[in-house]
Write a protein that holds these residues in place. Structure first.
Motif, PDB file in Angstrom:
ATOM      1  N   VAL A 188      -1.029  26.751  13.583  1.00 20.19           N
ATOM      2  CA  VAL A 188      -1.928  27.769  14.142  1.00 20.19           C
ATOM      3  C   VAL A 188      -1.562  28.016  15.609  1.00 20.19           C
ATOM      4  CG1 VAL A 188      -4.320  28.259  14.802  1.00 20.19           C
ATOM      5  CG2 VAL A 188      -3.819  27.326  12.541  1.00 20.19           C
ATOM      6  N   ALA A 189      -1.296  26.924  16.331  1.00 17.95           N
ATOM      7  CA  ALA A 189      -0.951  27.029  17.753  1.00 17.95           C
ATOM      8  C   ALA A 189       0.365  27.764  17.966  1.00 17.95           C
ATOM      9  CB  ALA A 189      -0.862  25.635  18.368  1.00 17.95           C
ATOM     10  N   TYR A 190       1.289  27.671  17.029  1.00 17.50           N
ATOM     11  CA  TYR A 190       2.586  28.352  17.153  1.00 17.50           C
ATOM     12  C   TYR A 190       2.470  29.823  16.785  1.00 17.50           C
ATOM     13  CZ  TYR A 190       7.714  28.232  17.440  1.00 17.50           C
ATOM     14  OH  TYR A 190       9.018  28.407  17.825  1.00 17.50           O
ATOM     15  N   LEU A 191       1.688  30.110  15.738  1.00 15.29           N
ATOM     16  CA  LEU A 191       1.628  31.484  15.216  1.00 15.29           C
ATOM     17  C   LEU A 191       0.809  32.427  16.084  1.00 15.29           C
ATOM     18  CD1 LEU A 191       1.261  30.900  11.355  1.00 15.29           C
ATOM     19  CD2 LEU A 191       3.286  31.673  12.608  1.00 15.29           C
ATOM     20  N   ILE A 192      -0.303  31.944  16.652  1.00 18.11           N
ATOM     21  CA  ILE A 192      -1.181  32.849  17.415  1.00 18.11           C
ATOM     22  C   ILE A 192      -0.444  33.509  18.594  1.00 18.11           C
ATOM     23  CG2 ILE A 192      -3.202  32.947  18.942  1.00 18.11           C
ATOM     24  CD1 ILE A 192      -4.680  31.202  16.960  1.00 18.11           C
ATOM     25  N   PRO A 193       0.214  32.747  19.489  1.00 22.87           N
ATOM     26  CA  PRO A 193       0.944  33.416  20.578  1.00 22.87           C
ATOM     27  C   PRO A 193       2.113  34.262  20.082  1.00 22.87           C
ATOM     28  CG  PRO A 193       1.263  31.035  20.681  1.00 22.87           C
ATOM     29  CD  PRO A 193       0.220  31.280  19.651  1.00 22.87           C
ATOM     30  N   ALA A 194       2.771  33.812  18.982  1.00 22.91           N
ATOM     31  CA  ALA A 194       3.897  34.594  18.442  1.00 22.91           C
ATOM     32  C   ALA A 194       3.410  35.948  17.940  1.00 22.91           C
ATOM     33  CB  ALA A 194       4.572  33.819  17.306  1.00 22.91           C
ATOM     34  N   LEU A 200       2.168  42.807  21.347  1.00 20.17           N
ATOM     35  CA  LEU A 200       2.231  43.306  22.724  1.00 20.17           C
ATOM     36  C   LEU A 200       3.523  44.095  22.988  1.00 20.17           C
ATOM     37  CD1 LEU A 200       0.632  42.914  25.538  1.00 20.17           C
ATOM     38  CD2 LEU A 200       2.357  41.176  25.990  1.00 20.17           C
ATOM     39  N   LEU A 201       4.648  43.540  22.517  1.00 19.64           N
ATOM     40  CA  LEU A 201       5.952  44.136  22.842  1.00 19.64           C
ATOM     41  C   LEU A 201       6.403  45.211  21.853  1.00 19.64           C
ATOM     42  CD1 LEU A 201       8.059  41.026  23.967  1.00 19.64           C
ATOM     43  CD2 LEU A 201       6.939  42.712  25.410  1.00 19.64           C
ATOM     44  N   THR A 202       5.955  45.110  20.595  1.00 20.72           N
ATOM     45  CA  THR A 202       6.514  46.002  19.570  1.00 20.72           C
ATOM     46  C   THR A 202       5.480  46.815  18.796  1.00 20.72           C
ATOM     47  OG1 THR A 202       6.408  44.397  17.750  1.00 20.72           O
ATOM     48  CG2 THR A 202       8.327  44.272  19.202  1.00 20.72           C
ATOM     49  N   GLY A 203       4.217  46.360  18.826  1.00 22.83           N
ATOM     50  CA  GLY A 203       3.205  47.040  18.009  1.00 22.83           C
ATOM     51  C   GLY A 203       3.115  46.483  16.603  1.00 22.83           C
ATOM     52  N   HIS A 204       4.058  45.587  16.216  1.00 22.28           N
ATOM     53  CA  HIS A 204       3.998  44.900  14.911  1.00 22.28           C
ATOM     54  C   HIS A 204       3.340  43.541  15.139  1.00 22.28           C
ATOM     55  CE1 HIS A 204       6.692  47.703  12.868  1.00 22.28           C
ATOM     56  NE2 HIS A 204       7.518  47.627  13.892  1.00 22.28           N
ATOM     57  N   PHE A 205       2.383  43.165  14.279  1.00 24.25           N
ATOM     58  CA  PHE A 205       1.736  41.863  14.498  1.00 24.25           C
ATOM     59  C   PHE A 205       2.400  40.734  13.708  1.00 24.25           C
ATOM     60  CE2 PHE A 205      -0.447  43.517  10.791  1.00 24.25           C
ATOM     61  CZ  PHE A 205      -0.647  42.395   9.990  1.00 24.25           C
ATOM     62  N   ILE A 206       3.314  41.069  12.780  1.00 29.50           N
ATOM     63  CA  ILE A 206       4.040  40.008  12.055  1.00 29.50           C
ATOM     64  C   ILE A 206       5.351  39.754  12.809  1.00 29.50           C
ATOM     65  CG2 ILE A 206       5.144  39.357   9.875  1.00 29.50           C
ATOM     66  CD1 ILE A 206       3.141  41.216   8.451  1.00 29.50           C
ATOM     67  N   PRO A 207       5.499  38.572  13.402  1.00 28.40           N
ATOM     68  CA  PRO A 207       6.671  38.321  14.266  1.00 28.40           C
ATOM     69  C   PRO A 207       8.010  38.586  13.583  1.00 28.40           C
ATOM     70  CG  PRO A 207       5.069  36.543  14.475  1.00 28.40           C
ATOM     71  CD  PRO A 207       4.592  37.414  13.353  1.00 28.40           C
ATOM     72  N   GLN A 208       8.123  38.181  12.310  1.00 31.91           N
ATOM     73  CA  GLN A 208       9.402  38.349  11.606  1.00 31.91           C
ATOM     74  C   GLN A 208       9.773  39.829  11.481  1.00 31.91           C
ATOM     75  OE1 GLN A 208       6.873  36.424  10.786  1.00 31.91           O
ATOM     76  NE2 GLN A 208       7.558  34.407  10.076  1.00 31.91           N
ATOM     77  N   LEU A 209       8.772  40.675  11.179  1.00 27.39           N
ATOM     78  CA  LEU A 209       9.030  42.112  11.059  1.00 27.39           C
ATOM     79  C   LEU A 209       9.309  42.731  12.429  1.00 27.39           C
ATOM     80  CD1 LEU A 209       6.326  43.185   8.428  1.00 27.39           C
ATOM     81  CD2 LEU A 209       8.752  42.670   8.053  1.00 27.39           C
ATOM     82  N   PHE A 211      10.653  41.255  14.932  1.00 26.80           N
ATOM     83  CA  PHE A 211      11.998  40.799  15.304  1.00 26.80           C
ATOM     84  C   PHE A 211      13.066  41.670  14.638  1.00 26.80           C
ATOM     85  CE2 PHE A 211      15.585  37.843  14.244  1.00 26.80           C
ATOM     86  CZ  PHE A 211      16.001  37.576  15.539  1.00 26.80           C
ATOM     87  N   THR A 212      12.827  42.009  13.366  1.00 26.82           N
ATOM     88  CA  THR A 212      13.837  42.725  12.570  1.00 26.82           C
ATOM     89  C   THR A 212      13.863  44.232  12.839  1.00 26.82           C
ATOM     90  OG1 THR A 212      13.442  41.078  10.837  1.00 26.82           O
ATOM     91  CG2 THR A 212      14.727  43.015  10.223  1.00 26.82           C
ATOM     92  N   PHE A 213      12.686  44.828  12.970  1.00 28.88           N
ATOM     93  CA  PHE A 213      12.619  46.294  12.973  1.00 28.88           C
ATOM     94  C   PHE A 213      12.325  46.937  14.336  1.00 28.88           C
ATOM     95  CE2 PHE A 213      11.483  45.089   8.552  1.00 28.88           C
ATOM     96  CZ  PHE A 213      12.590  45.652   7.923  1.00 28.88           C
ATOM     97  N   SER A 214      12.154  46.125  15.376  1.00 28.08           N
ATOM     98  CA  SER A 214      11.885  46.716  16.695  1.00 28.08           C
ATOM     99  C   SER A 214      13.187  46.876  17.479  1.00 28.08           C
ATOM    100  CB  SER A 214      10.919  45.832  17.483  1.00 28.08           C
ATOM    101  OG  SER A 214      11.592  44.677  17.940  1.00 28.08           O
ATOM    102  N   ASP A 215      13.087  47.500  18.654  1.00 28.22           N
ATOM    103  CA  ASP A 215      14.279  47.690  19.493  1.00 28.22           C
ATOM    104  C   ASP A 215      14.373  46.671  20.625  1.00 28.22           C
ATOM    105  OD1 ASP A 215      12.147  48.492  21.009  1.00 28.22           O
ATOM    106  OD2 ASP A 215      13.027  50.391  21.663  1.00 28.22           O
ATOM    107  N   VAL A 216      13.574  45.591  20.538  1.00 23.68           N
ATOM    108  CA  VAL A 216      13.576  44.584  21.610  1.00 23.68           C
ATOM    109  C   VAL A 216      14.953  43.924  21.738  1.00 23.68           C
ATOM    110  CG1 VAL A 216      12.568  42.416  22.445  1.00 23.68           C
ATOM    111  CG2 VAL A 216      11.094  44.145  21.429  1.00 23.68           C
ATOM    112  N   ALA A 217      15.619  43.656  20.599  1.00 27.78           N
ATOM    113  CA  ALA A 217      16.952  43.031  20.644  1.00 27.78           C
ATOM    114  C   ALA A 217      17.940  43.913  21.406  1.00 27.78           C
ATOM    115  CB  ALA A 217      17.459  42.768  19.228  1.00 27.78           C
ATOM    116  N   ASP A 218      17.897  45.219  21.141  1.00 23.01           N
ATOM    117  CA  ASP A 218      18.799  46.147  21.850  1.00 23.01           C
ATOM    118  C   ASP A 218      18.494  46.178  23.347  1.00 23.01           C
ATOM    119  OD1 ASP A 218      20.014  46.827  19.468  1.00 23.01           O
ATOM    120  OD2 ASP A 218      18.592  48.448  19.059  1.00 23.01           O
ATOM    121  N   LYS A 219      17.200  46.208  23.668  1.00 23.44           N
ATOM    122  CA  LYS A 219      16.804  46.207  25.086  1.00 23.44           C
ATOM    123  C   LYS A 219      17.259  44.929  25.773  1.00 23.44           C
ATOM    124  CE  LYS A 219      12.529  48.974  24.711  1.00 23.44           C
ATOM    125  NZ  LYS A 219      11.056  48.847  24.742  1.00 23.44           N
ATOM    126  N   LEU A 220      17.050  43.798  25.102  1.00 25.22           N
ATOM    127  CA  LEU A 220      17.427  42.508  25.698  1.00 25.22           C
ATOM    128  C   LEU A 220      18.939  42.414  25.859  1.00 25.22           C
ATOM    129  CD1 LEU A 220      16.552  39.762  26.781  1.00 25.22           C
ATOM    130  CD2 LEU A 220      16.522  38.888  24.441  1.00 25.22           C
TER     131      LEU A 220
END
Length: 552
Positions: A188-194, A200-209, A211-220
């Motif tokens: 629970v402690a790991y998932l809530i901040p993730a 916050l950064l992508t608008g998707h609340f499922i971290p795995q999705l 990570f896969t479908f946002s443009d954060v990787a390209d920006k980084l």
């Protein structure tokens, strides 16, 4: 407004009370309960306990930090540590449960009909466990020093007292049910901040999705290039390909040879339950391990965004940065005197020093999440460290109390005496573990990676051959374990602590366990073929071990 420190005291205090209560309720008097929890733990509960035992401070605190700093190359930890579980579930766990002993040295001693083999296995188990427990105690110290504003050494002592309570009273039974609670806290402690930082950064609340479908990787990737770093998703930047391969294999087979994980499969009622238990454990572990790469990337992006090129005044206004600076795990130095702090890959010009162990713990603060979330992450980090530390301490305790004292020194010892010796050994192990916590040899994940190398080089070959090759004898097993272990230890010490260069094709100390394992296999097989075969009853035992029975 309630401060982070108060929230941390409340949440950590409540979780500790739950652990102590479970330990008290699970107190035991006989050896079967103390060493293997009476072999009565349900599959799903044992899966959760195994996951907690497995997901140590390295997984919770450090792994995301390593991936965050290493980028693509950090995937070796994900592949190695989850792949090892598949290996363990398919090749080892069911057979070891059918063999029906209490510990790994017990299996080695009986399968190889030799107290010398048992003693070598005990030494290897203790060596692996102490190497591993060093990382856990550093993790405990880091959490306490930041979130409760106490000295790291004091934090280690508090952790020792809590672990000691439920490990000494309840043995494996107390540890198992405490680990079930600790898994719930840490996941629970790991998932809530993730989830929060993904939203916050992508608008998707499922971290795995996210990570896969946002443009954060390209920006980084673009930010990394602008700052002079390699692209975050570029492969084989930090490690050559051969080292990536060797480290992944070492982590994989090391996982399958870790004594504190293997012993978990002795705590279930049957071979079938051992298989299901491994499946549940893999599922519970995958929840965290598929979240880690997303959290790593988002945390790095967020940290750079918050710290790079900020003025001295702006950094001083960041409360979380000031608090982490006090721990020594975050540091700022305006080397070019321009009034701003720059993050660069060059040590001489870099002005922001970030310890990789703070990536997960600092993320909720950097993302401005509520104080109770920050406190929950602290409780999760402690749960991860303490659950693994308790499992390791029991391995050390059982190695001495059961495998040396009872099986070699005094085979007529009473149940009470054996449990008493076990409890004494937990106490002694705790003190030594505390020493390693106060004087840790490196980053949490790197220290733990050495333990995997040692387990790969010592245990995996003799367990694997002990199940699948009836011709392997005691002489081969002893020679293989000793040579594999000694080679790996010498390589790690000479390269890591002796200032030497990796001389085997650039393979790092974290990956050399793979070569140690191969040497062990070769030595064991060759020596076994050059010496007399095992007794007939041992060969029949090995054949029976692999033969399915109806009740399974």
């Amino acid at each position: 407004m309630v401060s982070v420190e108060i929230w941390t005291l409340i949440i950590v205090g409540l979780s500790f009370l739950i652990y102590i209560y479970i330990g008290w309720q699970s107190r035991v008097e006989n050896t079967k309960d103390f060493f293997v929890a009476g072999q009565g733990i349900p599959s799903i509960a044992n899966g959760a306990a195994t996951a907690a035992d497995w997901m140590s401070a390295a997984s919770f605190i450090s792994m995301a930090g390593l991936i965050s700093f290493m980028g693509y190359d950090g995937s070796i930890y994900l592949l190695g540590w989850t792949g090892g579980y598949v290996l363990l579930a398919l090749l080892l766990a069911p057979y070891l449960r059918k063999f029906g002993k209490y510990t790994v040295p017990d299996f080695v001693g009986d399968r190889y009909y030799s107290n010398t083999a048992r003693l070598v296995a005990v030494i290897a188990a203790i060596f692996v466990s102490f190497t591993y427990v060093a990382g856990q105690m550093r993790g405990v110290g880091i959490v306490f020093s930041r979130f409760l504003q106490v000295d790291i050494n004091t934090g280690v002592v508090i952790g020792m007292v809590i672990v000691g309570f439920f490990a000494v009273l309840g043995g494996m039974k107390g540890i198992t049910w405490t680990q079930v609670a600790q898994y719930c806290v840490l996941i629970v402690a790991y998932l809530i901040p993730a989830i929060a930082i993904a939203q916050l950064l992508t608008g998707h609340f499922i971290p795995q999705l996210a990570f896969t479908f946002s443009d954060v990787a390209d920006k980084l990737n673009q930010i990394q290039k602008d700052l002079g770093f390699q692209e975050y998703t570029q492969a084989f930047v930090n490690k050559p390909m051969v080292d990536v391969l060797f480290t992944t294999i070492a982590l994989m087979v090391g996982t399958a040879g870790l004594p504190h994980i293997i012993v978990r499969f002795y705590t279930v009622p049957s071979v079938r339950a051992a298989r299901f238990s491994a499946g549940w454990a893999l599922l519970f572990i995958a929840i965290l391990y598929t979240t880690a790469p997303a959290l790593s990337m988002f945390a790095r992006y967020n940290l750079i965004d918050n710290l790079h090129n900020q003025t001295t005044t702006q950094v001083q206004q960041l409360d979380w940065a000031n608090k982490w600076e006090k721990t020594g795990l975050l540091a700022f130095e305006d080397k070019n005197k321009d009034g701003r702090f720059q993050l660069t890959p060059n040590k001489d010009t870099n002005e922001i020093k970030i310890d990789r162990d703070i990536i997960v713990l600092s993320t909720p603060e950097v993302a401005n999440l509520p104080a109770w979330v920050i406190a929950l992450v602290a409780a999760g980090g402690l749960a991860a460290a303490l659950s693994t530390a308790s499992g390791l301490l029991l391995v050390i305790s059982s190695s001495v109390a059961h495998d040396v004292y009872y099986r070699i020194i005094d085979s007529n010892a009473s149940e009470q005496k054996r449990v008493f010796v076990g409890r004494i050994m937990v106490g002694i192990s705790l003190v030594l573990a505390g020493y390693f916590g106060v004087n840790p040899p490196g980053f949490v994940s790197e220290v733990v990676a050495f333990a995997f190398g040692l387990a790969a080089a010592s245990f995996f070959p003799v367990i694997f051959l002990g199940i699948f090759d009836k011709r392997t004898n005691s002489q081969g097993a002893i020679a293989g374990m000793l040579i594999g272990l000694i080679f790996t230890i010498v390589y790690i010490i000479s390269v890591k602590f002796g200032g030497g260069q990796p001389w085997f094709f650039g393979v790092s100390p974290e990956g050399i366990g793979t070569l140690g394992m191969l040497i062990n296999f070769i030595v064991t097989l060759v020596v076994s073929r050059l010496t007399p075969p095992p007794p007939e009853e041992i060969q029949l035992l090995v054949e029976d071990l692999r033969t399915p029975t109806i009740e399974q």
